[in-house]
Each structure stands twice: as structure tokens, then as C-alpha cells.
Design an enzyme around this catalytic site. Structure first.
Site, mmCIF file in Angstrom:
data_model
loop_
_atom_site.group_PDB
_atom_site.id
_atom_site.type_symbol
_atom_site.label_atom_id
_atom_site.label_comp_id
_atom_site.label_asym_id
_atom_site.label_seq_id
_atom_site.Cartn_x
_atom_site.Cartn_y
_atom_site.Cartn_z
ATOM 1 N N TYR A 158 0.866 -1.187 0.000
ATOM 2 C CA TYR A 158 0.000 0.000 0.000
ATOM 3 C C TYR A 158 0.899 1.231 0.000
ATOM 4 C CZ TYR A 158 -4.012 3.015 1.223
ATOM 5 O OH TYR A 158 -4.987 3.976 1.211
ATOM 6 N N ASP A 251 -13.357 -2.586 1.164
ATOM 7 C CA ASP A 251 -12.589 -1.801 2.140
ATOM 8 C C ASP A 251 -13.397 -1.495 3.411
ATOM 9 O OD1 ASP A 251 -10.227 -0.622 3.107
ATOM 10 O OD2 ASP A 251 -10.886 1.363 2.508
HETATM 11 C C1 0GY Z 1 -7.389 0.803 3.531
HETATM 12 C C2 0GY Z 1 -7.002 2.201 3.604
HETATM 13 C C3 0GY Z 1 -6.592 2.865 4.697
HETATM 14 C C4 0GY Z 1 -6.287 2.287 5.963
HETATM 15 C C5 0GY Z 1 -5.627 1.143 6.152
HETATM 16 O O1 0GY Z 1 -4.771 -0.538 7.457
HETATM 17 C C6 0GY Z 1 -5.230 0.601 7.459
HETATM 18 O O2 0GY Z 1 -5.358 1.280 8.472
HETATM 19 O O3 0GY Z 1 -5.288 0.389 5.136
HETATM 20 C C7 0GY Z 1 -6.414 4.318 4.571
HETATM 21 O O4 0GY Z 1 -6.506 5.022 5.595
HETATM 22 O O5 0GY Z 1 -6.163 4.786 3.433
HETATM 23 O O6 0GY Z 1 -6.987 0.107 2.616
HETATM 24 O O7 0GY Z 1 -8.114 0.360 4.393
#
Ligand code: 0GY
Length: 298
Positions: A158, A251
Site C-alpha cells: 500500500y 474496504d
Molecule cells: C485501507 C485504507 C486505509 C487504511 C488502512 O490498514 C489501514 O489502516 O489500510 C487508509 O486510511 O487509506 O486500505 O483500508
């Protein structure tokens, strides 16, 4: 027992999504969702950058059934750090209908990896989004990737598009299948081809071990909650050009959405706009995630 109060600016998920008009194919997989807590049972990590509302496994199963989905891939959320207990508890209570992606610290033991694998974990997530985590150094991540490779796991990455250039060589040296979250968070003010998105497309074109989630139009759109039309050309281009290496997910519970909270029914209705044929929908929602997460059942 730990008590947690969600951040004042944290938006809770929509408890009453609309029923989608798009009918999902049988066996459809939500390949990107999370569980949060419950905090009293599974404390949020001390090093977390946000404190969410609870989003429990039972609420996730209820959403799955309401939307017409069959399975989930639960991605460890950063608010739980490398403590995977909430995610593993969900996997262990999923009747085999959920698989997981963990976060690992670099001192993870072989025994812990074995327990995670037995529970249904099939990947590790490396998160490079600075507002969410303090990322481990490349060397540590590379050694984690070597450790999980023999288990047949993949790496989920990510990152935000402006950082891709800096990470490109590290990413392409990873020894496993690599899954990119949310198309690398493109800045869609530019064109699909001939602008910043080209680097992501090159990553996918030149590296056949790379997959992409075409998820989160609600995060990528510059126009807000009314259809996410501006994301369609980007996501559709990825689905049409890499049809055997794309995944979709809700998501849920949508951490850190600031502008609005998406309606999960509307997110399902978005699918035929980016995967316009039945063949593409079958690959995106069933064949691809099954091959990656339940290969023994394919
Ligand atoms: C997603 C996006 C987000 C958060 C996380 O693991 C996480 O806290 O991935 C975000 O804040 O962009 O993919 O859930």
C-alpha cells in the site's frame, strides 16, 4: 480491560447500506476488508495512528450476506499493528469463508508464521503510507518477504502514487506475487495514459507477478460520493488490460474516510462500470481471488 474511544474525526461505517442492484456472480469474494477490534477484546496497538470504531467479524459477515458476497479476505488494519489476533479470530470463526493478510514484525517466529498459515493467512502487507505507519526499513521487509515465500504467501503493498518512483526497484525485486492496494492510489486529475499513471501501468505490464486491487473509488475520486465516475476510466483500463491479475474489495469498515462514508451497495453497483462484461466480472470477483487465496479449491 482496555477501553478505547474512537477519534473525534473518525467516521463510523454506514450501518444501513443500500441493497445493490448489480447481482454479484455466485462465489464472489470481497478481497479487501478489515475487522476492528472489538477493542475491549482485541486492543488496538499502542503505536496506532488512528483509533477507529469497532467493526466486528459478525458485522462483516452480515454485510457479506446482505450484499450477496460469499467470501472475505481480511487485511490486517494498521490500527492493530502487528498484533493479528482480531483478524485471526475472524478467520477462525469464518467456516473457511475468510482468508487473511497479516502485518508482521521482523522478529516473527516460525511458530507464529505456522499458526497464521493454519488460520488461513496467505499474505503479508507492507504499508508505505506515512500517515498510517512508520514503515520498516527495506532490508527488514526484504527478509520478511524471504521468510513468507516458502509458505506460498504473497506481499500486499500500500503506497501513494507520488512515492512509486522511489519504491519501484524495491517492489520489483520482491520474490513473490505482489498485490497493489487500490491501484497505487492514483492522482486521477491526470490522464489514464501519458501521465503519472503510466508508471503504475508499467509496473503491471513489465512484472507479471504484480496484481492490483481496483478498490476504493471513494478514496480516489475527486468528485465525492455521487457515482465516482471520474475513477471509471482508470479502473476499467486496469481491469481490461490485466484481467487475470485484478481483485476487488469493499474496504469495509472504510478507515479514515474524511469527505464522506461510502454506501457499500453503491460500491457493488460500481463493479459493472469497471468490469463491463460477465467474463471480466467472473475473473475479478471469483476466479482471480479464488486462485490467490483458495487455490486448493480451484
Ligand atoms: C485501507 C485504507 C486505509 C487504511 C488502512 O490498514 C489501514 O489502516 O489500510 C487508509 O486510511 O487509506 O486500505 O483500508
Amino acid at each position: 480491560m482496555a477501553k478505547f474511544t474512537m477519534d473525534r474525526n473518525f467516521r463510523p461505517f454506514n450501518p444501513r447500506p443500500s441493497r445493490p442492484t448489480f447481482v454479484l456472480p455466485a462465489g464472489a469474494v470481497d478481497a479487501h476488508c478489515h475487522v476492528f477490534g472489538p477493542g475491549e477484546q482485541f486492543p488496538f496497538a499502542p503505536e496506532r495512528k488512528y483509533t477507529p470504531c469497532d467493526g466486528t467479524k459478525d458485522q462483516l459477515w452480515a454485510l457479506r450476506d446482505f450484499l450477496g458476497l460469499s467470501r472475505n479476505v481480511i487485511v490486517q488494519a494498521t490500527c492493530h499493528g502487528a498484533d493479528n489476533r482480531a483478524m485471526v479470530d475472524a478467520l477462525n470463526h469464518s467456516d473457511g469463508l475468510a482468508r487473511g493478510v497479516a502485518s508482521l514484525s521482523d522478529d516473527v517466529s516460525d511458530e507464529e508464521l505456522h499458526i497464521l498459515h493454519e488460520a488461513g493467512v496467505r499474505g503479508v502487507r507492507f504499508n508505505f503510507v506515512k500517515r498510517l505507519v512508520d514503515t520498516l526499513p527495506f532490508d527488514n521487509l526484504a527478509s520478511i518477504a524471504e521468510r513468507i515465500k516458502p509458505l506460498g504467501w504473497h506481499v500486499v503493498i500500500y503506497f501513494e502514487s507520488r512515492d512509486l518512483e522511489d519504491y519501484y526497484d524495491f517492489f520489483t525485486a520482491l520474490p513473490t506475487t505482489v498485490v497493489v492496494d487500490h491501484m497505487g492510489r492514483p492522482d486521477i486529475s491526470g490522464p489514464v495514459c501519458g501521465g503519472e499513471f503510466d508508471l503504475f501501468l508499467r509496473l503491471m505490464t513489465d512484472n507479471s507477478n504484480f496484481w492490483s486491487k481496483v478498490s476504493c473509488p471513494e478514496r480516489i475520486s475527486l468528485k465525492g460520493p455521487h457515482g465516482y465516475e471520474d475513477v471509471i476510466p482508470f479502473a476499467r483500463h486496469v481491469v481490461e488490460n490485466f484481467s487475470d491479475r485484478v481483485l476487488w474489495g469493499t474496504d469495509w469498515p472504510h478507515p479514515n474516510m474524511k469527505s464522506h462514508m461510502p454506501d457499500d451497495g453503491q460500491l457493488v453497483n460500481f463493479i459493472p462500470k469497471i468490469a463491463p462484461t460477465q467474463e471480466l466480472q467472473q475473473k475479478l470477483l471469483v476466479d482471480n481471488p479464488m486462485r490467490l487465496y483458495w487455490p486448493e479449491q480451484v
